[in-house]
Structures are given as C-alpha cells and as structure tokens.
Enzyme design. Structure first.
Site, PDB file in Angstrom:
ATOM      1  N   HIS A  76       0.858  -1.189   0.000  1.00  0.00           N
ATOM      2  CA  HIS A  76       0.000   0.000   0.000  1.00  0.00           C
ATOM      3  C   HIS A  76       0.891   1.234   0.000  1.00  0.00           C
ATOM      4  CE1 HIS A  76      -2.331   3.312   1.554  1.00  0.00           C
ATOM      5  NE2 HIS A  76      -3.355   2.695   1.013  1.00  0.00           N
ATOM      6  N   TYR A 206      -9.325   9.482   2.826  1.00  0.00           N
ATOM      7  CA  TYR A 206      -9.760  10.320   3.943  1.00  0.00           C
ATOM      8  C   TYR A 206     -10.685  11.376   3.363  1.00  0.00           C
ATOM      9  CZ  TYR A 206      -5.637   8.256   6.216  1.00  0.00           C
ATOM     10  OH  TYR A 206      -4.711   7.377   6.729  1.00  0.00           O
ATOM     11  N   PRO A 298      -6.317   5.827  16.454  1.00  0.00           N
ATOM     12  CA  PRO A 298      -6.156   5.073  15.199  1.00  0.00           C
ATOM     13  C   PRO A 298      -6.005   5.997  13.977  1.00  0.00           C
ATOM     14  CG  PRO A 298      -8.445   5.005  15.931  1.00  0.00           C
ATOM     15  CD  PRO A 298      -7.680   5.711  16.990  1.00  0.00           C
ATOM     16  N   LYS A 302      -0.891   3.576  13.739  1.00  0.00           N
ATOM     17  CA  LYS A 302       0.429   3.376  14.355  1.00  0.00           C
ATOM     18  C   LYS A 302       0.440   2.324  15.459  1.00  0.00           C
ATOM     19  CE  LYS A 302       2.896   6.713  12.419  1.00  0.00           C
ATOM     20  NZ  LYS A 302       3.821   6.240  11.388  1.00  0.00           N
ATOM     21  N   TYR A 393       4.069   8.930   8.035  1.00  0.00           N
ATOM     22  CA  TYR A 393       2.973   7.975   7.817  1.00  0.00           C
ATOM     23  C   TYR A 393       3.493   6.545   7.828  1.00  0.00           C
ATOM     24  CZ  TYR A 393      -1.545   6.433   5.909  1.00  0.00           C
ATOM     25  OH  TYR A 393      -2.775   5.832   5.731  1.00  0.00           O
TER      26      TYR A 393
END
Ligand code: APR
Length: 396
Positions: A76, A206, A298, A302, A393
């Site tokens: 990903h 998002y 969340p 992480k 990220y």
C-alpha cells in the site's frame, strides 16, 4: 495457591506486543510463558489493525515471522484526500523512495505469531487471566493467574512484560509515585465499521465534509474498514446498515466519484480518539510494551507498529540481560522507546487536526474549519508537507 512454575520471562497478553516479544525471546533461547485471558480462537479472529510499517515488516522478516504477510500481504503506497475542492492523492511510497506499508489483517499476523511461538517451544496459557502482579522490585517477580477451570496459581519469572493492552492490569502495578500518566481525549469520536465488502477504492481515502470525517481502509480483498466521525457518546446501535452506507456515500461524495461496494456490516463500535503515555515504561523487573505502555489514536494506523517496535526493543534488552548478563538495555528501555512514542503521538495529533474540525457555525468552529482547509491545501501543494507526511505515515 498451587505451586508456582518458573520461566525466565512471563508475558501478560497475546496481542502483537506480547507475541512478537515472546517469539524474539524464544529465538534467543530464553524461556517464556505468555498468559492470555481470551481463547486462542478469540484472539485469532479479533479484527483490529492491518497496516504494517516497513520497520515492523523488517523485524518480522529478520526473525522468521513474515511468511504469512509475504504470501498474503498487499503493498500500500497511496492515500487520497477528498474534500469540497476535489480530491488529491499522495503516493507516499514514491515520495523519497520509501518502502510502502503492507496491508495484512492483524488477526492473521496474530495467528502466524502464535503458531511460530508454540513451534519454538513457547508456552501460552489461554483462557487464563492475570489478576495481580507481585514482587516487581525483587529478583523473582510473579503474577497471579486465574485458570479456565477456576484454578488459581502464581507464575514467577526473572522479568515480567506487561503486554496486556489499554485495559490490562500490568500498568496499574507501576507505583503511582514512580510513574506519570499523560492522557488526552482529542475531541473526536469515530464510528468504526467493518464491512464484508471488497474495498471501494485502491487508496486509503480520507474524506473531509461539513457533516464530519469519513475514512476508507482496505483490510483484505473482501473486508473493508470504514470510519464515520460521530458525536461523543453516540450509540452504535443507532446506526443501521442503510444509514451507514447512505452517510458514507454523502461524506465520500460518491455522486462525484465511484460508488461504494456495499455489504453486510460485521462490526460497528465507537472509538473515542484518545492518547495515553506512561513514563517511565518500567519499574524494577516489570516492563510495559504496546498499548499497555502507550495508547495512540487510530488516526495514523500506528498502534500495532509501535507495539512491534517496543517488543523488539524490549526483547533485545532482555536477551542482553539474560543471555549476556548485560543489564544496560533494560536500564535505558524507557529512554529508547519514549522519544519514538511521543514522535508518533505528535504525528497522530497532526493527522487528527488535518482530518477533523468541530461542527457548528460559531466563530471557533468556522475558524478551525478554515485552518483545516489551509492544512489540506498545504499538503496538496507543498512538497515539504508531503515529505513530512510520507516520512511519518510509514515511519516509526
Ligand atoms: N490477563 C491476561 N491477558 C490479558 C489481560 C489480563 N489481565 N488483560 C488483557 N489481556 C490480553 C488481551 O486479551 C489481549 O489479547 O492482552 C492482549 C493485549 O493485546 P492488544 O490489546 O492487541 O495490545 P498490544 O499487543 O499492545 O497491541 C496494540 O495492536 O490491537 C492493535 O492497533 C491495535 O494499538 C493496538 C495494538
């Protein structure tokens, strides 16, 4: 009390932290018992996280624990941000030529880790709750265990590892005078949804909307995780399947983009986005790792990766102490982990403010929404912001 049994290390909790720690200890020949209050079947089907950072994959590969994720994990490398001004994508894998994330359902990883741990001669006491810890200031600390058949006994070891998550007992054994707990509710609550449906988009998406945040994350080719920002205290049972899909469609702006792949809702729970960090992460012979040490929201995926980082750090220190008689790693365990835990907390906080703003038309809410739009525009347009995002990220 029945007679105690010894192990060099007694681990409380068979989640990512406890299982990675146990496997790394066994690989070094350290005797280890893991005590887990749930059944094996329960922990092996408990859908939780699913994004493994390159650091986590490296730890698993270096310790012979990555066969499953190598065979079934999915690369990903792209996130999409969707708002009133359209959508932009960030291929964080390409930015700075970073290793991408690996999508691999946590329950599959947990099953792999349990099998490997048992194959390595580890022992897991399932259906057994730890009800108390003793002697963490002595050289033979112990835990009280309540077995499945009602038996009560004590397990003692040279060291104890508290990997029992945010609701566990181990962290409460840290003397209040010796530990400080930092905690924060970030003012955001999510309805976390697990759908028996293939992902609707290739990317983690998002969506920012005046009605609130919505998120889309693949968990596997047939299961997808969605999030909807809801008021705190919302009752998940108020959200029927039709209402969930309709609200997701509005916030994901499916009228402008692709429709969502709908399917049965397997799980719906509310999650208050909050953080907790304990300092230090140790006292005497007790060491905390994973959510027992620090809870992260969340928002930046992480949690499991920090659990693996801490388990790797603690395993190295315990092996140094038990195999090489070198206690220095244990002495600096908290100092080694805390900067990385706080760095992850800071990024998670940044993500929360990137993706959420308060509802309402009062000056504060309107101003916060304007700030949020500015953050998203900076991320879309400025390479420096994109590099910050990419670095954090995937980084640990
Ligand atoms: N006795 C024995 N076992 C216990 C006890 C207890 N008193 N209390 C909790 N446990 C067990 C739980 O049943 C669970 O299996 O400890 C385990 C803790 O596992 P997690 O909650 O998954 O915590 P951790 O290993 O730290 O992983 C944390 O992974 O779940 C993802 O992203 C999520 O941030 C989270 C990360």
């Amino acid at each position: 009390m029945l007679a105690s049994r010894d192990a060099q290390v007694v681990v409380v909790g068979a989640g990512p932290a406890g299982l990675v720690l146990g496997n790394l200890l066994r690989a070094a020949g350290v005797t280890c018992v893991i005590v887990e209050r749930q059944s094996r079947a329960h922990v092996e089907r408990r859908a939780r996280a699913g994004f493994l950072a390159p650091h986590s994959v490296r730890v698993l590969e270096e310790n012979g624990l990555a066969a499953g994720l190598r065979a079934r994990g999915e690369r990903h490398d792209t996130c999409a941000f969707r708002g009133e001004h359209g959508q932009f994508e960030l291929n964080y894998g390409a930015l700075g030529h970073r290793q991408p994330l690996t999508v691999y359902p946590q329950q599959d990883l947990v099953a792999d880790l349990i099998t490997a741990f048992l194959d390595r001669g580890g022992e897991i006491r399932f259906d057994t709750a730890v009800t108390g810890l003793h002697g963490i200031d002595t050289d033979r600390p112990s835990v009280d265990c309540a077995g499945p058949d009602g038996t009560a006994y004590r397990l003692s070891g040279a060291y104890l590892a508290g990997c029992d998550g945010r609701h566990g007992v181990a962290r409460r054994a840290l003397p209040a005078v010796a530990a400080r707990e930092y905690r924060r509710y970030h003012g955001v609550t999510w309805l976390a949804i697990l759908a028996q449906a293939p992902p609707s988009m290739a990317a983690v998406t998002y969506a920012v909307h005046d009605r609130g945040f919505a998120g889309h994350m693949a968990r596997s080719s047939t299961v997808t995780r969605y999030y909807l920002q809801v008021p705190r205290g919302e009752d998940p049972e108020e959200w029927g399947e039709r209402r969930i899909w309709d609200e997701l469609a509005v916030r994901m702006r499916t009228a402008q983009y692709e429709p969502l792949h709908e399917g049965p809702i397997l799980e719906r729970t509310t999650v208050d986005l909050s953080s907790e960090v304990r300092e230090p992460l140790q006292h005497g012979r007790l060491f905390l790792a994973g959510d027992a040490a620090a809870l992260i929201s969340p928002s930046a995926a992480k949690g499991a990766n920090l659990a693996i980082m801490a388990a790797d750090t603690l395993a190295r220190a315990l092996v140094d102490a038990l195999v090489r008689d070198d206690p220095r790693g244990l002495a600096r365990y908290s100092r080694d982990c805390l900067p990385r835990l706080w760095h992850a907390q800071e990024f998670s906080h940044w993500m929360i403010n990137l993706l959420h703003s308060p509802a309402g038309d009062d000056d504060e809410a309107v101003f916060q929404r304007a700030l949020q739009r500015a953050r998203l525009t900076s991320l879309r347009d400025l390479r420096s912001h994109q590099d910050y995002f990419a670095e954090n990220y995937v980084g640990i």
